[in-house]
Motif scaffolding. Structure first.
Motif, PDB file in Angstrom:
ATOM      1  N   ALA A   1       0.839  -1.198   0.000  1.00 57.28           N
ATOM      2  CA  ALA A   1       0.000   0.000   0.000  1.00 57.28           C
ATOM      3  C   ALA A   1       0.878   1.253   0.000  1.00 57.28           C
ATOM      4  CB  ALA A   1      -0.931   0.001   1.214  1.00 57.28           C
ATOM      5  N   ASP A   2       1.964   1.216   0.754  1.00 56.68           N
ATOM      6  CA  ASP A   2       2.908   2.324   0.754  1.00 56.68           C
ATOM      7  C   ASP A   2       3.566   2.483  -0.612  1.00 56.68           C
ATOM      8  OD1 ASP A   2       4.593   4.365   2.281  1.00 56.68           O
ATOM      9  OD2 ASP A   2       6.138   3.028   1.489  1.00 56.68           O
ATOM     10  N   MET A   3       3.919   1.364  -1.235  1.00 54.81           N
ATOM     11  CA  MET A   3       4.512   1.418  -2.574  1.00 54.81           C
ATOM     12  C   MET A   3       3.532   2.033  -3.574  1.00 54.81           C
ATOM     13  SD  MET A   3       7.650   0.230  -2.684  1.00 54.81           S
ATOM     14  CE  MET A   3       7.897  -0.327  -4.375  1.00 54.81           C
ATOM     15  N   ALA A   4       2.245   1.763  -3.404  1.00 55.41           N
ATOM     16  CA  ALA A   4       1.236   2.272  -4.334  1.00 55.41           C
ATOM     17  C   ALA A   4       1.110   3.791  -4.285  1.00 55.41           C
ATOM     18  CB  ALA A   4      -0.118   1.635  -4.036  1.00 55.41           C
TER      19      ALA A   4
ATOM     20  N   TYR B   1      -4.777   0.630  -6.639  1.00 57.74           N
ATOM     21  CA  TYR B   1      -4.085  -0.419  -5.900  1.00 57.74           C
ATOM     22  C   TYR B   1      -4.076  -0.189  -4.398  1.00 57.74           C
ATOM     23  CZ  TYR B   1      -2.274  -2.767 -10.073  1.00 57.74           C
ATOM     24  OH  TYR B   1      -2.164  -3.467 -11.246  1.00 57.74           O
ATOM     25  N   PHE B   2      -4.012   1.064  -3.964  1.00 55.61           N
ATOM     26  CA  PHE B   2      -3.919   1.340  -2.526  1.00 55.61           C
ATOM     27  C   PHE B   2      -5.106   0.736  -1.782  1.00 55.61           C
ATOM     28  CE2 PHE B   2      -4.849   3.874   1.247  1.00 55.61           C
ATOM     29  CZ  PHE B   2      -3.636   3.855   1.906  1.00 55.61           C
ATOM     30  N   ASP B   3      -6.314   1.004  -2.258  1.00 51.99           N
ATOM     31  CA  ASP B   3      -7.508   0.477  -1.593  1.00 51.99           C
ATOM     32  C   ASP B   3      -7.551  -1.047  -1.633  1.00 51.99           C
ATOM     33  OD1 ASP B   3      -8.282   3.012  -1.010  1.00 51.99           O
ATOM     34  OD2 ASP B   3      -9.825   3.162  -2.557  1.00 51.99           O
ATOM     35  N   VAL B   4      -7.039  -1.625  -2.714  1.00 53.97           N
ATOM     36  CA  VAL B   4      -7.011  -3.088  -2.827  1.00 53.97           C
ATOM     37  C   VAL B   4      -6.116  -3.681  -1.750  1.00 53.97           C
ATOM     38  CG1 VAL B   4      -6.165  -4.996  -4.258  1.00 53.97           C
ATOM     39  CG2 VAL B   4      -7.605  -3.228  -5.265  1.00 53.97           C
TER      40      VAL B   4
END
Length: 577
Positions: free
Chosen positions: A434-437, A532-535
């Motif tokens: 999530a941080d990478m996104a 992607y973050f929410d995923v």
């Protein structure tokens, strides 16, 4: 007194226990079998597509090869054969080796035959037939190898250690058949690469002749398989008419499921490319119904049969002559119904908890794997070389390290503690992605702080400044996957009965595989709509559900051990049955 102290030191869990287990010959054969299991999977479902692409095979034609994945997804459909049928001429090899060794030798021959074939659009029929047979042989040996691991486990080569060693061999084979296979093919060519891989499997097949195994026709505890059939004639067993009706219902459901898969395969091979059904759509549409037909409804039937027997209803009031009880129908009953009756009867309502854990424990990995490369290459814009380095070479090494550490944790703290820890850290690693996104600032800072960025830039000078944080993220995720995987396979192996290990393990592992396939469509839509973050936040929450279920399963297992008089925080010393 000195002997007692020495024995205490010898039995103390930890690295010593792990190392002693690895010296056992069974662990060596388990590593070989794990490698033999992972190599065909990598060659048929990954590397083969690179060869076909280089040969300029049309994408529509290449789609036929996705059928190969069905052999692994639905392998439980023929698992009763592995548990019940002896192969003429091979039964002397042993109960499981009679399936393992011929499958490995057949796979070696097929890979060599593929190396002598020409994968062009004109000759693709023969090539695809060989690959399809190879996938069936590969899935078959997987069933037998999983059952062999459960059967031969003992106090030194424990089920936990064998499960860990198996995965190490499997992951190493994925590296050899995947990334290393691509490197070798670029230098000596695809035919020579597949010839080499085929030779490796032939050598493993020959070495497997000397592996320990129980005799064909016997269970791991030495009892004759036919005695299970003979027991059906004893007082207190279900009446033949009741068994026959249950068999008819379960047999019809399994026949419909197998017929559905065979029909799909025929349509995919015989129809024109534009008319062929889509394998993903087939799995999403028919997969749940196949599970309902072969697992859910039969489980309810098995539960009813177990309750009837427990209540003393619809049972024999006196022994029957053996020739009356042991009929061809009873052989089918033994293969299809008894494994479920035993499992449901032994687990009772705990089956709900177990199935819930099976469906959620690896779901994040199963779903996320499909979108990993689009995320790395598309969203984060890394190059192919950077992704190959981070995920294939460094990542596989991290998984193997995680498996080794997971094996140690199991011997030190127990199976259930490691299972719960694995679920927790596997869930939390989704937050790293999530941080990478959203840029990866925290991952970059952490990588810089411990000197990891300097290390990666030293050993991989070809990458960009962003490569260390990708490698750092994948490293932690794969370490978590290794720990969780070691515990999960060991737990899954521990809850099945040795008498029906092939069928019960194949059913449970197939549930793990299919649920990921079924969730990919919904996750893909969510990526398109929310990003992607929410995923990754969602997959973290799903992982949290698995952690809660692990805690409940830990409580169940601990209570079971206490009720059976086993004084231990974990049942790893309790036989799998």
């Amino acid at each position: 007194m000195a002997d007692a102290v020495a024995e205490t030191k010898k039995s103390k869990p930890g690295w010593g226990t792990l190392l002693r287990s690895l010296r056992n010959p069974k662990s060596g054969y388990m590593a070989l079998f794990g490698f033999a299991s992972g190599l065909p999977f990598a060659l048929f479902l990954g590397t083969l597509y690179a060869w076909l692409s280089e040969a300029e095979v049309e994408l529509e034609t290449m789609g036929v090869f996705s059928l190969i994945g069905l052999a692994y997804a639905f392998q439980f459909l023929w698992s009763p054969l592995i548990d019940k049928v002896s192969i003429p001429g091979f039964s002397k090899l042993g109960r499981r080796k009679q399936w393992i060794v011929p499958s490995q030798i057949l796979l070696g021959v097929i890979l060599i035959a593929l190396s002598l074939s020409n994968p062009t659009n004109e000759a693709i029929g023969w090539f695809s037939l060989l690959a399809g047979i190879g996938a069936l042989a590969s899935a078959t040996q997987d069933i037998a190898i999983n059952a062999w691991r459960i059967d031969v486990a003992d106090e030194e080569a424990t089920l936990d250690i064998l499960s860990t060693v198996y995965q190490m061999g499997y992951r190493l084979a994925a590296l050899v058949g995947g990334a290393l296979g691509l490197i070798i093919a670029a230098r000596i060519g695809w035919p020579q690469t597949y010839l080499m891989m085929g030779a490796i499997l032939l050598v493993i097949g020959i070495a497997g002749l000397f592996a320990p195994d129980s005799k064909a026709g016997e269970n791991a505890d030495g009892t004759i398989t036919d005695e299970l059939l003979v027991s059906l004639s004893k007082k207190g067993e279900l009446q033949p008419a009741v068994r026959t009706r249950a068999l008819a219902a379960v047999g019809l459901l399994w026949a419909v499921a197998i017929g559905t898969v065979l029909t799909f395969m025929y349509m995919s091979l015989a129809y024109a490319p534009e008319d062929r059904p889509n394998p993903t759509d087939f799995t999403v549409t028919y997969g749940p119904w196949i599970i309902v037909a072969t697992v859910v409804i039969p489980a309810f039937i098995a539960g009813w049969l177990a309750s009837q027997k427990a209540k003393g209803e619809n049972v024999l009031t006196e022994d029957l002559p053996v020739k009356v009880a042991v009929s061809p129908l009873d052989h089918l009953y033994r293969a299809l119904v008894m494994p479920l009756v035993e499992f449901v009867g032994r687990m009772g309502w705990s089956l709900v908890l177990i199935l819930s854990l099976v469906l959620t424990y690896r779901i994040c990995d199963a779903i996320w794997g499909t979108f990993a490369y689009p995320f790395y290459l598309g969203e984060l814009e890394y190059t192919n070389d950077e992704v190959a380095f981070a995920s294939k070479f460094f990542g596989v090494g991290a998984i193997i390290a995680g498996l080794a550490f997971g094996g140690y944790l199991i011997t030190k703290f127990g199976r259930m503690a490691t299972l719960t820890l694995g679920a927790l850290i596997a869930a939390l690693t989704n937050l790293l992605y999530a941080d990478m996104a959203v840029g990866g600032a925290n991952m970059q800072a952490a990588s810089d702080a411990i000197g990891f960025s300097w290390f990666i830039s030293t050993i991989a000078p070809f990458g960009s400044d962003a490569l260390p944080r990708l490698t750092f993220t994948i490293m932690w995720e794969n370490l978590a996957i290794g720990i969780a995987g070691a515990a999960y396979v060991a737990w899954l192996s521990s809850i099945v009965s040795k008498k029906y290990s092939a069928v019960q393990y194949a059913l449970l592992s197939s549930l793990t595989l299919l649920v990921g396939t079924l969730g990919r469509g919904a996750l893909g839509e969510m990526i398109e709509d929310r990003g992607y973050f929410d995923v990754f936040i969602l997959t973290t929450l799903i992982g949290g559900v698995a952690v809660v279920l692990c805690v409940f399963e830990w409580i169940r297992v601990t209570r079971k051990g206490a009720n059976s008089g086993v004084v231990a925080p974990d049942p790893q010393a309790v036989p799998a049955e």
